[in-house]
Design an enzyme around this catalytic site. Structure first.
Site, PDB file in Angstrom:
ATOM      1  N   ARG A 135     -13.188  -5.274   5.938  1.00 35.43           N
ATOM      2  CA  ARG A 135     -12.565  -3.962   6.129  1.00 35.43           C
ATOM      3  C   ARG A 135     -13.712  -2.958   6.226  1.00 35.43           C
ATOM      4  O   ARG A 135     -14.234  -2.745   7.304  1.00 35.43           O
ATOM      5  CB  ARG A 135     -11.625  -3.663   4.955  1.00 35.43           C
ATOM      6  CG  ARG A 135     -10.872  -2.380   5.097  1.00 35.43           C
ATOM      7  CD  ARG A 135      -9.879  -2.132   3.964  1.00 35.43           C
ATOM      8  NE  ARG A 135     -10.533  -1.886   2.677  1.00 35.43           N
ATOM      9  CZ  ARG A 135      -9.864  -1.537   1.568  1.00 35.43           C
ATOM     10  NH1 ARG A 135      -8.544  -1.420   1.592  1.00 35.43           N
ATOM     11  NH2 ARG A 135     -10.510  -1.318   0.446  1.00 35.43           N
ATOM     12  N   HIS A 173     -15.479  -4.959  -2.747  1.00 39.03           N
ATOM     13  CA  HIS A 173     -14.037  -4.919  -3.047  1.00 39.03           C
ATOM     14  C   HIS A 173     -13.453  -6.282  -2.710  1.00 39.03           C
ATOM     15  O   HIS A 173     -13.797  -6.876  -1.686  1.00 39.03           O
ATOM     16  CB  HIS A 173     -13.388  -3.815  -2.196  1.00 39.03           C
ATOM     17  CG  HIS A 173     -11.991  -3.473  -2.606  1.00 39.03           C
ATOM     18  ND1 HIS A 173     -11.648  -3.154  -3.902  1.00 39.03           N
ATOM     19  CD2 HIS A 173     -10.851  -3.376  -1.888  1.00 39.03           C
ATOM     20  CE1 HIS A 173     -10.346  -2.881  -3.967  1.00 39.03           C
ATOM     21  NE2 HIS A 173      -9.835  -3.022  -2.752  1.00 39.03           N
ATOM     22  N   ARG A 230     -13.035  -0.501 -11.597  1.00 35.22           N
ATOM     23  CA  ARG A 230     -12.316   0.542 -10.855  1.00 35.22           C
ATOM     24  C   ARG A 230     -10.834   0.212 -10.867  1.00 35.22           C
ATOM     25  O   ARG A 230     -10.384  -0.669 -10.126  1.00 35.22           O
ATOM     26  CB  ARG A 230     -12.789   0.584  -9.396  1.00 35.22           C
ATOM     27  CG  ARG A 230     -14.295   0.681  -9.187  1.00 35.22           C
ATOM     28  CD  ARG A 230     -14.633   0.826  -7.709  1.00 35.22           C
ATOM     29  NE  ARG A 230     -14.087  -0.238  -6.888  1.00 35.22           N
ATOM     30  CZ  ARG A 230     -14.764  -1.321  -6.486  1.00 35.22           C
ATOM     31  NH1 ARG A 230     -16.033  -1.475  -6.800  1.00 35.22           N
ATOM     32  NH2 ARG A 230     -14.158  -2.236  -5.741  1.00 35.22           N
ATOM     33  N   CYS A 269      20.093   7.158   3.638  1.00 36.43           N
ATOM     34  CA  CYS A 269      19.964   8.217   4.642  1.00 36.43           C
ATOM     35  C   CYS A 269      18.661   8.982   4.395  1.00 36.43           C
ATOM     36  O   CYS A 269      17.925   8.690   3.459  1.00 36.43           O
ATOM     37  CB  CYS A 269      21.134   9.178   4.551  1.00 36.43           C
ATOM     38  SG  CYS A 269      22.742   8.364   4.647  1.00 36.43           S
ATOM     39  N   MET A 270      18.408   9.984   5.237  1.00 34.12           N
ATOM     40  CA  MET A 270      17.172  10.754   5.081  1.00 34.12           C
ATOM     41  C   MET A 270      17.138  11.483   3.730  1.00 34.12           C
ATOM     42  O   MET A 270      16.110  11.506   3.059  1.00 34.12           O
ATOM     43  CB  MET A 270      17.041  11.754   6.233  1.00 34.12           C
ATOM     44  CG  MET A 270      15.703  12.457   6.280  1.00 34.12           C
ATOM     45  SD  MET A 270      15.601  13.656   7.610  1.00 34.12           S
ATOM     46  CE  MET A 270      15.462  12.611   9.052  1.00 34.12           C
ATOM     47  N   ASP A 271      18.259  12.057   3.357  1.00 37.85           N
ATOM     48  CA  ASP A 271      18.290  12.908   2.162  1.00 37.85           C
ATOM     49  C   ASP A 271      19.251  12.443   1.083  1.00 37.85           C
ATOM     50  O   ASP A 271      19.393  13.104   0.059  1.00 37.85           O
ATOM     51  CB  ASP A 271      18.682  14.337   2.560  1.00 37.85           C
ATOM     52  CG  ASP A 271      17.905  14.816   3.758  1.00 37.85           C
ATOM     53  OD1 ASP A 271      16.673  14.788   3.703  1.00 37.85           O
ATOM     54  OD2 ASP A 271      18.539  15.175   4.776  1.00 37.85           O
ATOM     55  N   LYS A 292      -6.655   8.039  -5.814  1.00 40.32           N
ATOM     56  CA  LYS A 292      -6.451   8.329  -4.387  1.00 40.32           C
ATOM     57  C   LYS A 292      -4.957   8.405  -4.082  1.00 40.32           C
ATOM     58  O   LYS A 292      -4.130   8.049  -4.922  1.00 40.32           O
ATOM     59  CB  LYS A 292      -7.127   7.242  -3.547  1.00 40.32           C
ATOM     60  CG  LYS A 292      -6.542   5.845  -3.766  1.00 40.32           C
ATOM     61  CD  LYS A 292      -7.473   4.761  -3.222  1.00 40.32           C
ATOM     62  CE  LYS A 292      -6.878   3.384  -3.435  1.00 40.32           C
ATOM     63  NZ  LYS A 292      -7.867   2.315  -3.200  1.00 40.32           N
ATOM     64  N   TYR A 320      25.782   5.450   7.444  1.00 43.32           N
ATOM     65  CA  TYR A 320      25.534   5.151   8.865  1.00 43.32           C
ATOM     66  C   TYR A 320      25.725   3.669   9.159  1.00 43.32           C
ATOM     67  O   TYR A 320      25.212   2.816   8.428  1.00 43.32           O
ATOM     68  CB  TYR A 320      24.092   5.522   9.231  1.00 43.32           C
ATOM     69  CG  TYR A 320      23.840   7.005   9.280  1.00 43.32           C
ATOM     70  CD1 TYR A 320      24.519   7.826  10.174  1.00 43.32           C
ATOM     71  CD2 TYR A 320      22.908   7.587   8.425  1.00 43.32           C
ATOM     72  CE1 TYR A 320      24.263   9.196  10.223  1.00 43.32           C
ATOM     73  CE2 TYR A 320      22.644   8.944   8.469  1.00 43.32           C
ATOM     74  CZ  TYR A 320      23.335   9.747   9.368  1.00 43.32           C
ATOM     75  OH  TYR A 320      23.081  11.086   9.404  1.00 43.32           O
TER      76      TYR A 320
HETATM   77  C1  LIG Z   1      -7.934   1.409  -4.243  1.00 46.31           C
HETATM   78  C2  LIG Z   1      -9.180   0.805  -4.692  1.00 46.31           C
HETATM   79  C3  LIG Z   1      -9.320   0.307  -5.995  1.00 46.31           C
HETATM   80  C4  LIG Z   1      -8.167   0.240  -6.982  1.00 46.31           C
HETATM   81  O1  LIG Z   1      -7.394  -0.901  -6.724  1.00 46.31           O
HETATM   82  P1  LIG Z   1      -6.173  -1.313  -7.681  1.00 46.31           P
HETATM   83  O2  LIG Z   1      -5.713  -2.614  -7.176  1.00 46.31           O
HETATM   84  O3  LIG Z   1      -5.151  -0.230  -7.505  1.00 46.31           O
HETATM   85  O4  LIG Z   1      -6.703  -1.339  -9.061  1.00 46.31           O
HETATM   86  C5  LIG Z   1     -10.558  -0.158  -6.389  1.00 46.31           C
HETATM   87  N1  LIG Z   1     -11.608  -0.156  -5.521  1.00 46.31           N
HETATM   88  C6  LIG Z   1     -11.503   0.276  -4.261  1.00 46.31           C
HETATM   89  C7  LIG Z   1     -12.690   0.223  -3.362  1.00 46.31           C
HETATM   90  C8  LIG Z   1     -10.287   0.758  -3.791  1.00 46.31           C
HETATM   91  O5  LIG Z   1     -10.184   1.179  -2.531  1.00 46.31           O
END
Ligand SMILES: *Cc1c(COP(=O)(O)O)cnc(C)c1O
Length: 388
Positions: free
Chosen positions: A136, A165, A221, A312-314, A38, A265
């Site tokens: 969440r 999670h 995951r 700075c920005m750039d 992601k 700045y």
């Molecule tokens: C982002 C995410 C992960 C991965 O988490 P890490 O800490 O980067 O390994 C696993 N499961 C879910 C539901 C997530 O949103």
């Protein structure tokens, strides 16, 4: 004509492959591995990392949004792609059309997904997302069974898995972690007690994959570790990871300033003695956190140079130590290694008072990415040429 970028992100695909193999080696045979790609692959590129992870042995990919999943499909990736968050009901038809595996935790989305599947003449798989304490996303653990029962009665849907999670996976001996495991196990048991096949059971993110073999279940995951970064200091020493991302720029300008002169700045930095200042062509619009100003460094000619003044920005400025010859065009490393020196992503996160997840993601903002294998650039669509 190839144009060489002034600042860029370099992603080592060999490192991604090695990390996937090292992580898989922690799990028992038969345990599936989802590489989480992601947020543009945590700033490393969803498609190239996704492809590399799959060829290194990942079974599935995970993303947050339908848009991210469609990038993978458009690139020709046909492996199972999970949406880790429940998509909005209006995206149900796209989920079915592109064979995505969504998280599901509401009746509204279940209805939308069910009718989209029926219209397409298909059965759509989904994974029930259970909230076991993070508060969440997900259906509350005590309501999971009722939702599974209701959804099971809908035509067009297949419960392919159930997951949760962790909020505190880097503290696997802690009470909060244990309670999440207990609630999750109870939810899975309650489904089974009603004769509902929960399918693939999964819970472990990177930290739990490394620290808690007891929660590997049927699939893990992993996100941050695929990129070679540690989820927290708790996992240091438990696995060897290879950081995949380096951030580099070519010195734009070098100048001498006198004692007492300020830089950038607000002139938040003043030279105590005459100094050599090098200007690097990247800034907060490229993902360098401004809040880390005066706390970071860059490596030029194998020498650590302190970053000074407000980012700075750039652009940002560094002090070149006396006696080191630096000129415009030299490669400066903001994250990564050069010569004997190395600046880990974690140093940037520390300077910015945040986590490596955020500092890595931020580099997706503007910088072109180039992909390397064995230290050599490799040709990938979309990769910037000549980055070494
Ligand atoms: C982002 C995410 C992960 C991965 O988490 P890490 O800490 O980067 O390994 C696993 N499961 C879910 C539901 C997530 O949103």
């Amino acid at each position: 004509m190839t144009r060489e970028p002034a600042a860029w992100v370099e992603v080592d695909l060999d490192a991604v492959a090695r990390n996937v193999r090292a992580l898989k080696a922690l799990t028992p045979p038969g345990c599936l591995f989802m590489a989480v790609v992601k947020a543009d692959g945590y700033g490393h590129g969803t498609v190239p990392v996704g492809r590399e992870a799959l060829s290194a042995g990942a079974d599935r990919l995970g993303v947050a949004t339908v848009e991210e999943a469609l990038h993978l499909r458009t690139a020709g990736i046909s492996a199972p792609v999970h949406l880790l968050s429940e998509p909005p009901p209006r995206d149900a038809a796209a989920v079915v059309e592109h064979h995505l595996v969504p998280a599901l935790c509401t009746r509204e989305f279940a209805d939308a997904l069910g009718s989209a599947a029926v219209s397409a003449g298909r059965r759509a798989p989904f994974h029930l997302k259970v909230d076991t304490g993070m508060n969440r996303a997900g259906v509350r653990a005590e309501e999971a069974c009722a939702l599974a029962r209701a959804v099971r009665a809908l035509p067009g849907l297949v419960l392919e898995g159930i997951f949760t999670h962790f909020a505190t996976a880097d503290d696997p001996a802690g009470r909060a972690f244990m309670r999440q495991v207990e609630r999750f196990d109870a939810a899975v048991r309650s489904l089974r007690a009603e004769g509902i096949d929960a399918g693939l059971v999964h819970a472990a993110n990177s930290a739990a994959t490394i620290l808690q073999a007891g929660v590997h279940y049927d699939m893990v995951r992993c996100g941050i570790t695929v990129y070679g970064l540690h989820p927290s200091s708790a996992t240091h020493g438990h696995i060897e990871l290879a950081p995949a991302m380096s951030v580099k720029a070519r010195v734009a300008l070098v100048k001498r300033i006198g004692a007492g002169e300020g830089v950038s700045y607000g002139l938040t930095y003043h030279a105590r003695a005459p100094e050599t200042i090098a200007t690097l062509p990247l800034g907060y619009a490229d993902g360098v956190h401004r809040v880390g100003s005066n706390k970071m460094a860059a490596i030029i000619r194998g020498t650590l140079c302190r970053q000074v003044g407000q980012v700075c920005m750039d652009q940002l400025m560094v002090v070149v130590p006396e006696g080191i010859k630096v000129q415009a065009g030299d490669v400066a490393v903001l994250v990564g290694a050069q010569g004997q020196e190395e600046i880990p992503m974690d140093a940037l996160a520390l300077a910015a008072g945040t986590v490596n997840y955020e500092t890595a993601c931020a580099f997706a903002m503007r910088l072109p990415r180039c992909y390397v294998r064995g230290g050599r650039p490799c040709d990938l669509p979309g990769a910037a040429p000549g980055c070494l």
